[in-house]
Design a protein around this motif. Structure first.
Motif, mmCIF file in Angstrom:
data_model
loop_
_atom_site.group_PDB
_atom_site.id
_atom_site.type_symbol
_atom_site.label_atom_id
_atom_site.label_comp_id
_atom_site.label_asym_id
_atom_site.label_seq_id
_atom_site.Cartn_x
_atom_site.Cartn_y
_atom_site.Cartn_z
ATOM 1 N N ASP A 169 0.821 -1.208 0.000
ATOM 2 C CA ASP A 169 0.000 0.000 0.000
ATOM 3 C C ASP A 169 0.857 1.261 0.000
ATOM 4 N N GLU A 170 2.092 1.128 0.429
ATOM 5 C CA GLU A 170 2.998 2.275 0.466
ATOM 6 C C GLU A 170 3.284 2.785 -0.944
ATOM 7 N N ALA A 171 3.477 1.856 -1.874
ATOM 8 C CA ALA A 171 3.700 2.247 -3.270
ATOM 9 C C ALA A 171 2.443 2.879 -3.843
ATOM 10 N N ALA A 172 1.270 2.342 -3.475
ATOM 11 C CA ALA A 172 0.013 2.925 -3.939
ATOM 12 C C ALA A 172 -0.146 4.354 -3.418
ATOM 13 N N LEU A 173 0.225 4.578 -2.168
ATOM 14 C CA LEU A 173 0.140 5.925 -1.585
ATOM 15 C C LEU A 173 1.051 6.896 -2.331
ATOM 16 N N GLN A 174 2.220 6.413 -2.724
ATOM 17 C CA GLN A 174 3.122 7.256 -3.506
ATOM 18 C C GLN A 174 2.490 7.650 -4.831
ATOM 19 N N GLU A 175 1.805 6.715 -5.482
ATOM 20 C CA GLU A 175 1.133 7.017 -6.745
ATOM 21 C C GLU A 175 0.024 8.045 -6.541
ATOM 22 N N ILE A 176 -0.691 7.936 -5.438
ATOM 23 C CA ILE A 176 -1.758 8.902 -5.144
ATOM 24 C C ILE A 176 -1.174 10.303 -5.034
ATOM 25 N N PHE A 177 -0.089 10.441 -4.282
ATOM 26 C CA PHE A 177 0.528 11.760 -4.127
ATOM 27 C C PHE A 177 1.039 12.296 -5.468
ATOM 28 N N THR A 178 1.543 11.418 -6.315
ATOM 29 C CA THR A 178 2.019 11.860 -7.630
ATOM 30 C C THR A 178 0.901 12.534 -8.417
ATOM 31 N N ILE A 179 -0.322 12.005 -8.272
ATOM 32 C CA ILE A 179 -1.457 12.549 -9.009
ATOM 33 C C ILE A 179 -2.049 13.784 -8.343
ATOM 34 N N VAL A 180 -2.213 13.758 -7.024
ATOM 35 C CA VAL A 180 -2.963 14.832 -6.345
ATOM 36 C C VAL A 180 -2.077 15.930 -5.782
ATOM 37 N N ARG A 181 -0.761 15.765 -5.827
ATOM 38 C CA ARG A 181 0.132 16.762 -5.240
ATOM 39 C C ARG A 181 -0.132 18.186 -5.744
ATOM 40 N N PRO A 182 -0.397 18.373 -7.049
ATOM 41 C CA PRO A 182 -0.654 19.747 -7.520
ATOM 42 C C PRO A 182 -1.854 20.417 -6.861
ATOM 43 N N PHE A 183 -2.752 19.642 -6.274
ATOM 44 C CA PHE A 183 -3.932 20.224 -5.640
ATOM 45 C C PHE A 183 -3.642 20.706 -4.217
ATOM 46 N N GLY A 184 -2.496 20.318 -3.665
ATOM 47 C CA GLY A 184 -2.147 20.745 -2.322
ATOM 48 C C GLY A 184 -3.124 20.258 -1.265
ATOM 49 N N VAL A 185 -3.672 19.051 -1.449
ATOM 50 C CA VAL A 185 -4.686 18.541 -0.531
ATOM 51 C C VAL A 185 -4.096 17.482 0.396
ATOM 52 N N ARG A 186 -4.784 17.259 1.496
ATOM 53 C CA ARG A 186 -4.397 16.238 2.448
ATOM 54 C C ARG A 186 -5.003 14.904 2.048
ATOM 55 N N VAL A 187 -4.185 13.868 2.040
ATOM 56 C CA VAL A 187 -4.652 12.516 1.772
ATOM 57 C C VAL A 187 -4.937 11.838 3.108
ATOM 58 N N LYS A 188 -6.167 11.381 3.269
ATOM 59 C CA LYS A 188 -6.562 10.727 4.518
ATOM 60 C C LYS A 188 -6.501 9.212 4.339
ATOM 61 N N CYS A 189 -5.609 8.569 5.077
ATOM 62 C CA CYS A 189 -5.501 7.112 5.056
ATOM 63 C C CYS A 189 -6.481 6.561 6.096
ATOM 64 N N VAL A 190 -7.518 5.910 5.614
ATOM 65 C CA VAL A 190 -8.598 5.447 6.488
ATOM 66 C C VAL A 190 -8.443 3.947 6.753
ATOM 67 N N TYR A 191 -8.476 3.603 8.042
ATOM 68 C CA TYR A 191 -8.340 2.203 8.462
ATOM 69 C C TYR A 191 -9.407 1.884 9.504
ATOM 70 N N VAL A 192 -10.084 0.774 9.304
ATOM 71 C CA VAL A 192 -11.125 0.340 10.243
ATOM 72 C C VAL A 192 -10.547 -0.747 11.139
ATOM 73 N N HIS A 193 -10.667 -0.571 12.454
ATOM 74 C CA HIS A 193 -10.081 -1.552 13.371
ATOM 75 C C HIS A 193 -11.083 -1.980 14.438
ATOM 76 N N LYS A 194 -10.896 -3.193 14.908
ATOM 77 C CA LYS A 194 -11.714 -3.716 16.003
ATOM 78 C C LYS A 194 -10.968 -3.645 17.330
ATOM 79 N N GLU A 195 -9.650 -3.645 17.245
ATOM 80 C CA GLU A 195 -8.829 -3.574 18.451
ATOM 81 C C GLU A 195 -7.482 -2.967 18.095
ATOM 82 N N TYR A 196 -6.709 -2.595 19.089
ATOM 83 C CA TYR A 196 -5.402 -1.977 18.893
ATOM 84 C C TYR A 196 -4.489 -2.931 18.129
ATOM 85 N N ASN A 197 -3.803 -2.422 17.127
ATOM 86 C CA ASN A 197 -2.913 -3.227 16.305
ATOM 87 C C ASN A 197 -1.559 -2.529 16.231
ATOM 88 N N ALA A 198 -0.592 -3.065 16.963
ATOM 89 C CA ALA A 198 0.723 -2.432 17.053
ATOM 90 C C ALA A 198 1.422 -2.386 15.694
#
Length: 285
Positions: A169-198
């Motif tokens: 997913d790290e490489a995918a996140l890099q691709e997202i920034f490559t596309i949206v960087r000109p917009f100067g927007v914040r990318v929100k990484c959303v994760y759904v959890h049931k319990e704490y995951n170290a």
């Protein structure tokens, strides 16, 4: 930046073309407009007159090209009407499937991502994206931006990336920034959890350090009914202009568009969706 825009000249595709023009302006990108056709299959003894087979093929290609020219003129008129005629456009007319031609053009022209229009409908994943778009998502190794027919372009302000915090997913996140960087927007990484995951917390901290020069936010959501409903509730409350997903999980992608909360609120009806690869593996999607 270079955008590949396959089109069948349908209403959904023409709407996506307008979207592509506006996006290209904001990204200072050029657009490669691709239209493909398939030759009819004829036997060498067609109608008992094998000598007419080459003529049939020639006439068919001629009529396909005449139709192509009429439609490309329409696309040029759309660009002029939207005051976007300065966007660099390259028109391609190719025999063969959309996927095979897209693969070749992506390699040859160093395309950054594909943009396609869809008649998004409730139901199975092939209805959500349409057969051509789904084929391209499956067949190429770069991001594919799916634009529903109802979507009207507005400058991207909210970006959500649903992630499992896997290494790829790290490489995918890099691709997202490559596309949206000109917009100067914040990318929100959303994760759904049931319990704490170290492990998830550790990966998020690694991402924070790697992307320290980017606008990155981590959103950890408490599980409510299902992962899909939890994400949909968040989108409905906070809004998003672009939803980004890794294509590894066909079932998840299908459920996120068809879960009960999505059906009730239709939060995805007008939202463009960026589908990304999981590493170098096209996956089973």
């Amino acid at each position: 930046m270079r955008i590949l825009f396959p089109t069948d000249f349908s209403d959904a595709a023409n709407n996506a073309f307008t979207y592509a023009l506006h996006l290209a302006k904001d990204l200072q990108a050029s657009i490669y407009v691709l239209h493909t056709y398939m030759q009819p299959v004829l036997t060498a003894t067609h109608g008992g007159q094998p000598e007419i087979v080459p003529e049939v093929y020639e006439n068919y290609e001629f009529h396909q090209f005449e139709s192509y020219k009429r439609h490309t003129e329409l696309l040029r008129s759309i660009a002029i009407e939207k005051d976007l005629a300065a966007i660099p456009l390259t028109f391609l007319f190719e025999e063969g499937t959309v996927v095979s031609n897209a693969q070749e053009i992506i390699e040859r022209e160093k395309i950054d991502f594909v943009l396609m229009g869809t008649n998004r409908a409730q139901g199975l994943i092939d209805k959500i994206f349409g057969s051509n778009t789904l084929g391209v998502i499956r067949g190429v190794k770069i991001p594919v931006l799916s634009v529903p027919r109802e979507s009207q372009y507005k400058r991207i302000k909210e970006v959500i990336f649903t992630t499992l915090f896997r290494d790829n997913d790290e490489a995918a996140l890099q691709e997202i920034f490559t596309i949206v960087r000109p917009f100067g927007v914040r990318v929100k990484c959303v994760y759904v959890h049931k319990e704490y995951n170290a492990e998830v917390i550790g990966i998020s901290e690694r991402w924070r350090k790697r992307f320290q020069d980017e606008q990155l936010e981590f959103v950890f959501l408490d599980f409510k009914e299902s992962i899909e409903n939890t994400v949909n509730l968040y989108i409905n409350e906070h809004g998003a202009d672009l939803l980004c997903l890794v294509k590894r999980n066909r079932n998840f992608l299908e459920r996120i568009f068809t879960s009960s909360i999505s059906n009730r609120l239709r939060v995805h009806a007008n939202m463009a969706t960026l589908v990304l690869q999981e590493g170098d593996d096209p996956g089973n999607f």
